[in-house]
Design an enzyme around this catalytic site. Structure first.
Site, PDB file in Angstrom:
ATOM      1  N   GLU A   1      23.028   4.133  64.323  1.00  0.00           N
ATOM      2  CA  GLU A   1      24.153   4.905  63.784  1.00  0.00           C
ATOM      3  C   GLU A   1      23.675   5.947  62.783  1.00  0.00           C
ATOM      4  O   GLU A   1      24.258   6.097  61.698  1.00  0.00           O
ATOM      5  CB  GLU A   1      25.190   3.976  63.134  1.00  0.00           C
TER       6      GLU A   1
ATOM      7  N   GLU B   1      25.595  -2.641  70.048  1.00  0.00           N
ATOM      8  CA  GLU B   1      26.213  -3.429  68.981  1.00  0.00           C
ATOM      9  C   GLU B   1      27.641  -3.667  69.378  1.00  0.00           C
ATOM     10  O   GLU B   1      28.368  -2.715  69.689  1.00  0.00           O
ATOM     11  CB  GLU B   1      26.116  -2.651  67.668  1.00  0.00           C
TER      12      GLU B   1
HETATM   13  C1  GAL Z   1      27.859  -1.191  62.400  1.00  0.00           C
HETATM   14  C2  GAL Z   1      26.478  -1.076  61.782  1.00  0.00           C
HETATM   15  C3  GAL Z   1      25.957  -2.425  61.355  1.00  0.00           C
HETATM   16  C4  GAL Z   1      27.005  -3.144  60.583  1.00  0.00           C
HETATM   17  C5  GAL Z   1      28.208  -3.297  61.454  1.00  0.00           C
HETATM   18  C6  GAL Z   1      29.320  -4.105  60.857  1.00  0.00           C
HETATM   19  O1  GAL Z   1      28.522  -0.004  62.453  1.00  0.00           O
HETATM   20  O2  GAL Z   1      25.595  -0.523  62.705  1.00  0.00           O
HETATM   21  O3  GAL Z   1      24.806  -2.261  60.566  1.00  0.00           O
HETATM   22  O4  GAL Z   1      27.290  -2.404  59.453  1.00  0.00           O
HETATM   23  O5  GAL Z   1      28.718  -2.021  61.722  1.00  0.00           O
HETATM   24  O6  GAL Z   1      30.439  -4.102  61.714  1.00  0.00           O
END
Ligand code: GAL
Length: 825
Positions: free
Chosen positions: A437, A513
């Site tokens: 991100e 993710e």
């Molecule tokens: C994402 C990020 C992670 C964590 C996660 C929590 O956007 O890449 O590091 O912060 O959100 O939902």
């Protein structure tokens, strides 16, 4: 095998060989620098000087995390920030964002290098597996090098700084800046430090690169490139003798290769493994290449490269195949901390995490958002997990004031090179990520940075693809960023996968993710409803698994996209384990200071989601799990929905013998009813809740019962294993449960339990998984959270019995006996 013992036995072998043949002196010695360290927090003037008096400093062993001992405090690294990527409209104070622990500031470590004796013509190298952070390394008062990024491994040749006969003094200054992280980074020498002594003519750190360019059922071709280094010019008659050994250490092939004038400083060897046993998560077979470097008949160095034989492809519309079998990643993202142990690496703690992940059928890990400890990568090789190794959470454009963006221009290439060279021989590593991100997704020039970083990775390792975790869908898909990656990786975008597939050239995509569903173990909130960023006065989240962040989803929404879209490669759930820091949705709601995202809580206890993922990912084990617990005094007659996570297709629920109906999972517009069985109108009555599961043929095949618990009566201790290795490192994780007289868990018990460990073990830490608990981890007492906690006991280096005693006011106490045994040589 114990490291010291192995060194001694190798030394003994070397002496014997020395008597037999003067050509075979011990060529390489490696020392793990664990004991005998002195540590002080705060700036110290001239602490690098050998004459500095450190007698008043604390004696510690490394790996060491100076901040995990607390105390917790909302003012530690208090950050006033607006997190644009979380869709926040204005800046707010975020206590607990990085764990509320005292990790910022300076710390010093000193250690005499007593084991270092250099014979003429020998060299010494210090290898750090990671040092948090801004390491300045001194030997005998002189700086030998610096490495700012706390997660990376790095080495320095210290030959020119040492006295051949000693004494030699190593000093390391570390400094953690505030506002440098979005989670708890740990502090200090939290990973191992190695001292390596070699001949002047030697194979340097990460000096081999092994690939398997062709694999058939009959053979695997093995290509081994091995570097040779020397301060001066290389001697003539160098040759490398490599033998490949199979998993039982049997030599299966040997090759002797002279270094030709045209080879420069690198041997190239091509070997063949007949009928190779393929590496996969289900069959993690490993081979080793043991290379001996000779100058004439003189043995100069010996170097081992462990590897696996496996092939994989990522193909348009076909997706990912490993050894010819199509599969989707059943992955989790994990941060590096080990909960109550902090960031200090411990192999037994990592092995326990991986063992738990295996239970749910997880087969892949993304090392978010930084380089992993080598112990994790080695365990993934051995236990069978596929890794996405990722270096960065930001590039040039910052997410946090003092983050990696300060280092990016000067260090990004060096950091990537070390990462790739370190782990490119590990079969578990299947792909590299270049970042998570990163705000450069939408910044001018961001695509050019992405291209450059991907090119560096390809240069260092052309055998694996590169991905990145993208959250800024529109920017990245429209500006070329997503199109240039080998594998486009999206964070939390299941609803946009079809659009990405249509717009991008790759013909496949990965859920880098996913989910970010939040829950607190043992906590159930009513009424039960789907919600985003839901906050409650007690700073907990509901375990009905319907609450997520505003940018994320429930697990089922990702499942549906993965199941319906053939070009998806699988997912990496955020996260396997709760971690210190990022207590969303309670960032800024002190005392919350650890995450709620985990499938397991901070102590490693399974939340209900454990069963949701296990039902999906582990087809070989039956899963039949009911939630919530069934002890709700005061809720009599009130609607108390019951969910069942199961891999059976249908089930019937009974409350005190009264059927609540039979439900079947199936295609539906509602992702929840597709993956869970839900009875939303159940009225609570104390007694028994029973579910009977039916197989596809409609036969009743399994049942599960949850009973209303009576008054708390006794403590029960359950160890994850009962025989420890007496190596001073091994750990047993002991779950303490407050139970009623019948052995039912008392799901709301909050008793304080006290522990005493006697015999061949010591108390190491305790955790209860409560993200709001300010009790420190290293005192042998803690309150249970929803009836449970986990005590961690460490073996000493003596064999014998370990007694773990647990007491709590109003409860019958108990003693658990474990064994510590010498490991087999
Ligand atoms: C994402 C990020 C992670 C964590 C996660 C929590 O956007 O890449 O590091 O912060 O959100 O939902």
């Amino acid at each position: 095998m114990n490291y010291i013992t192995s060194l001694i036995s190798r030394a003994a072998v070397a002496v014997l060989l020395l008597l037999a043949s003067p050509a075979l002196a011990q060529p390489r010695q490696e020392f793990l620098l664990t004991s005998n360290w002195k540590f002080a927090k705060g700036e110290q003037s001239a602490a690098q000087q050998p004459s500095f008096k450190d007698t008043k400093w604390q004696t510690v062993s490394v790996p060491h995390d100076w901040a995990i001992y607390g105390p917790f405090d909302g003012n530690n690294d208090l950050q006033k920030v607006q997190i644009v990527q979380n869709n926040e409209k204005e800046a707010s104070l975020k206590a607990g964002r990085t764990g509320g622990l005292p990790f910022t500031g300076t710390g010093w470590y000193r250690r005499p290098l007593t084991e270092l004796k250099l014979a003429p013509g020998q060299r010494a190298v210090l290898l750090f597996d990671g040092a948090m952070s801004n390491a300045q390394v001194f030997v005998n008062g002189k700086q030998v090098g610096t490495w700012p990024y706390g997660y990376n491994s790095f080495s320095f040749d210290i030959t020119d700084f040492v006295r051949a006969d000693g004494p030699n003094l190593l000093a390391v200054r570390l400094e953690n800046l505030p506002e440098a992280s979005r989670w708890y980074p740990g502090a200090g020498l939290y990973r191992n430090v190695h001292l390596i002594v070699t001949d002047d003519v030697h194979i340097p750190v990460w000096g081999s690169y092994l690939t398997t360019p062709q694999i058939t059922a009959g053979f695997a071709k093995v290509k081994l490139l091995t570097k040779v280094a020397s301060a001066g010019s290389l001697p003539p008659n160098l040759r490398l003798q490599t033998e490949i050994r199979d998993a039982s250490r049997r030599v299966i092939t040997t090759l002797n290769t002279p270094l030709a004038a045209t080879d420069g400083h690198e041997f190239e060897q091509n070997l063949v493994v007949p009928s190779p046993q393929l590496w996969s998560p289900e069959t993690p077979t490993l081979y080793t290449a043991v290379s001996k470097l000779y100058a004439g008949e003189v043995l100069k160095d010996e170097y081992t490269t462990r590897f696996g034989v496996r092939s994989f492809t990522f193909e348009q519309n076909k997706g990912f195949s490993l050894n010819g079998q199509t599969r989707k990643f059943k992955g989790v993202c994990n941060h590096h901390d080990l909960g109550p142990l902090g960031a200090a690496v411990n192999t037994a703690a990592l092995r326990r995490q991986l063992t738990l992940l295996k239970e749910i059928g997880c087969d892949a890990i993304r090392t978010t958002h930084n380089m992993p400890a080598p112990e994790l990568v080695q365990l993934c090789d051995e236990m069978g997990f596929m890794l996405m190794v990722e270096p960065f959470d930001e590039w040039k454009t910052p997410k946090v004031k003092n983050g990696y963006s300060r280092l990016f221009d000067q260090w990004a290439e060096k950091d990537i090179v070390n990462m790739v060279q370190h782990y490119r021989n590990n079969p578990s590593v299947i792909m590299w990520s270049i970042g998570n991100e990163v705000p450069d997704q939408w910044a001018p020039g961001g695509s050019k940075i992405a291209k450059r970083l991907q090119d560096i990775v390809h240069r260092e390792d052309p055998t694996r693809p590169v991905t990145a975790g993208m959250d800024q869908f529109d920017a990245a898909v429209n500006n070329g960023f997503a199109a240039l990656l080998d594998i486009p990786g999206f964070n939390y975008k299941p609803h946009r996968y079809p659009e990405a597939y249509n717009k991008l050239p790759q013909g496949l995509l990965l859920g880098t993710e996913t989910a970010s569903t939040v829950s607190s173990r043992g906590v159930y909130k009513f009424p039960v409803e789907r919600a985003k960023d839901k906050r409650y006065p007690d700073n907990q989240s509901s375990s009905y698994d319907l609450e997520a962040s505003n940018w994320s989803q429930t697990p089922d929404e990702e499942f549906a996209a993965q199941d319906d879209l053939p070009y998806t490669l699988g997912e990496f759930v955020w996260t396997g384990f709760d971690y210190l820091g990022e207590p969303w949705p309670y960032e800024g709601y002190w005392p919350s200071h650890s995450s709620y995202f985990g499938i397991f809580d901070l102590a490693g206890l399974p939340k209900d989601r454990y069963y949701l993922y296990r039902a999906r990912w582990n087809p070989t084990q039956p899963t039949l799990h009911l939630l919530p617990h069934w002890t709700w005094p005061g809720r009599e007659g009130q609607t108390t929905p019951v969910f069942c996570y199961t891999n059976y297709p249908s089930a019937e629920l009974f409350v005190n013998g009264q059927s609540q109906g039979r439900h079947t999972k199936g295609p539906s517009d509602q992702p929840q009813t597709r993956y869970r069985l839900m009875w939303n109108d159940v009225k609570y009555a104390p007694g028994t809740l029973k579910v009977v599961a039916y197989d596809a043929q409609g036969k009743a095949v399994a049942e599960e019962t949850v009973r209303t618990a009576g008054a708390p009566h006794h403590i029960r201790l359950v160890a994850d294993h009962s025989t420890l290795t007496a190596d001073g490192q091994d750990l047993a994780y002991i779950t303490a449960r407050v139970e009623d007289a019948q052995g039912n868990l008392c799901p709301d018990a909050t008793h304080q339990l006290q522990f005493k460990v006697k015999g061949a073990g010591r108390f190491r830490a305790v955790g209860n998984g409560d993200a709001t608990s300010l009790e420190v981890f290293h005192q042998p007492k803690m309150h249970t959270f929803h009836g449970q906690l986990v005590a961690i006991v460490q073996a000493t280096d003596k064999a014998g019995e370990i007694q773990v005693e647990a007491k709590g006011t109003g409860l019958a106490g108990t003693t658990l006996r474990l064994q510590a045994a010498r490991s087999q040589p």
